[in-house]
Design an enzyme around this catalytic site. Structure first.
Site: not given
Ligand code: PLP
Length: 395
Positions: A74, A154, A202-203, A243, A328
């Site tokens: 993400a 988040n 994000s996965a 890739t 942090c």
């Molecule tokens: C975890 C998170 C991200 C970052 O995702 P990554 O795949 O770890 O780079 C971005 N936005 C939100 C809201 C998230 O919770």
């Protein structure tokens, strides 16, 4: 016997679902081909798997498989969307609207663009964590090219009024991008019904592997384009070279399929446990939930405990893997900027815990968490002069 510590930090990352892992393994061993190799069966098998994953993802968010661009996660998707739009639409304008409670992947990308001549408006949120739609509309100018507002937060789980935001964006012919990392796979997300032009996720936040994610880029009504941020072989229709991470993409696809098929069950499970956790913890005096309890994700709750000291709280709840209200981001312990934006003092932000529940969280774990946190909070209040007076006043 419960295994300790108990993992309640599913907003930071989730374990890979064993079913997802099963589908990935063959693509690391026998089907290891490069999806861009057009001349042999190894490449074709990899490309077929990637195409299938695109379909699984498209089915989850209701888009065309061609609208999916694979990335490393993400953070990269947010960067590609925002920087990519900024570059692609430079002749139209340089103004971006976002909110102060966005993820750092969005905020820091916007800050970067400010150094390159971008203008950014950072909308404030109310105590519930929600942006004000009138403020949003008032912020739009003829130079505005993008509105970037996250789907679900988040840290506190607040869900923004996505359809109202997209309607305003459409009315003013501005693109609407959303960081939906905490929403995709957890609650229904539909890029058509929601009116989304770009969507990042994000996965590893949805029981898939780390290091793989996607950016949805709308192809019709309107056709959206982003300037590549990574140059090279022209993969992903020229928008993201490199890739493809075939096993990761297979995992992401499968994670999306499971999420789609089991969403009702997963939502019922985490929201029931979340409610049980909240009911238990709110029995503690002067404990309260941060952010909206109406417009929110089902798998997270963020709770503050007055009259306890943050560091003690975090060290005290050692049987739980949770996040504190301290970001942090550096070596120093800063209070969470999201909690501060919704009106918490520094002290109270530090005295907060984020509980991220997931598919594999159990009733026993939640019951243990309630007892454990209650004991720790009571003990800390008895230790500090401030808390002791408070405990005395209660009895
Ligand atoms: C975890 C998170 C991200 C970052 O995702 P990554 O795949 O770890 O780079 C971005 N936005 C939100 C809201 C998230 O919770």
């Amino acid at each position: 016997m419960l295994k300790l510590p108990i993992y309640l930090d599913n907003n930071a990352t989730t374990p890979i679902d064993p079913r997802v892992l099963e589908t990935m393994i063959p693509y690391m061993t026998e089907h290891f081909g490069n999806a861009a190799s057009r001349n042999h069966a190894f490449g074709w098998a990899a490309e077929e798997a990637v195409d299938y994953a695109r379909e699984q993802i498209a089915a989850l968010i209701n888009c065309n498989p061609k609208e999916i661009i694979f990335t490393s996660g993400a953070t990269e998707s947010d960067n590609l969307a925002i920087k990519g739009v900024f570059e692609m639409y430079a002749s139209k304008g340089n103004h971006i609207i976002t909110a102060t409670t966005e993820h750092k992947a969005v905020l820091d990308t916007c800050k970067h663009l400010e150094k390159l001549g971008g203008q950014v408006s950072y909308l404030k949120v109310n105590e519930a964590g929600l942006i004000d739609l009138q403020e949003l509309e008032a912020a739009i100018t003829d130079k505005t090219i993008l509105i970037s507002i996250m789907y679900g937060n988040n840290e506190v789980g607040v869900i923004q009024p996505i359809r109202e935001i997209s309607a305003l964006a459409k009315k003013h012919r501005v693109l609407f991008m959303t960081d939906a990392t905490q929403a995709v796979g957890k609650i229904p997300v539909d890029v058509e019904a929601d009116g989304i032009d770009l969507l990042a996720f994000s996965a590893h936040k949805m029981y898939g592997p780390k290091g793989v994610g996607a950016l949805y880029v709308r192809r019709k009504n309107p056709q959206v384009k982003v300037t590549a941020q990574m140059d090279g072989g022209g993969h992903e229709r020229g928008m993201r070279s490199g890739t493809l991470n075939v096993p990761g993409i297979v995992g992401l696809g499968n994670a999306c399929e499971i999420a789609r098929l089991e969403m009702d069950k997963d939502m019922a499970h985490v929201s029931r446990l979340r409610d049980r956790l909240e009911a238990g913890l709110l029995n503690i005096e002067e404990a309260f939930v941060n952010g909206s309890r109406v417009h929110r994700l089902p798998h997270v709750t963020n709770i503050s405990f007055k009259y306890v000291e943050g560091e003690g709280l975090m060290m005290g709840v050692k049987d739980l893997a949770v996040s504190s209200g301290s970001a942090c981001t550096s070596a120093s312990l800063e209070p969470s900027y999201v909690l501060k934006e919704i009106g918490l003092s520094d002290d109270l932000a530090h005295a907060s815990l984020r509980f991220g529940l997931g598919r594999f969280t159990t009733d026993d774990q939640i019951d243990y968490a309630i007892t454990h946190v209650t004991e720790v909070v009571n003990k800390l209040r008895n230790l500090s002069p401030y808390g002791k007076n408070f405990n005395k006043a209660l009895s």
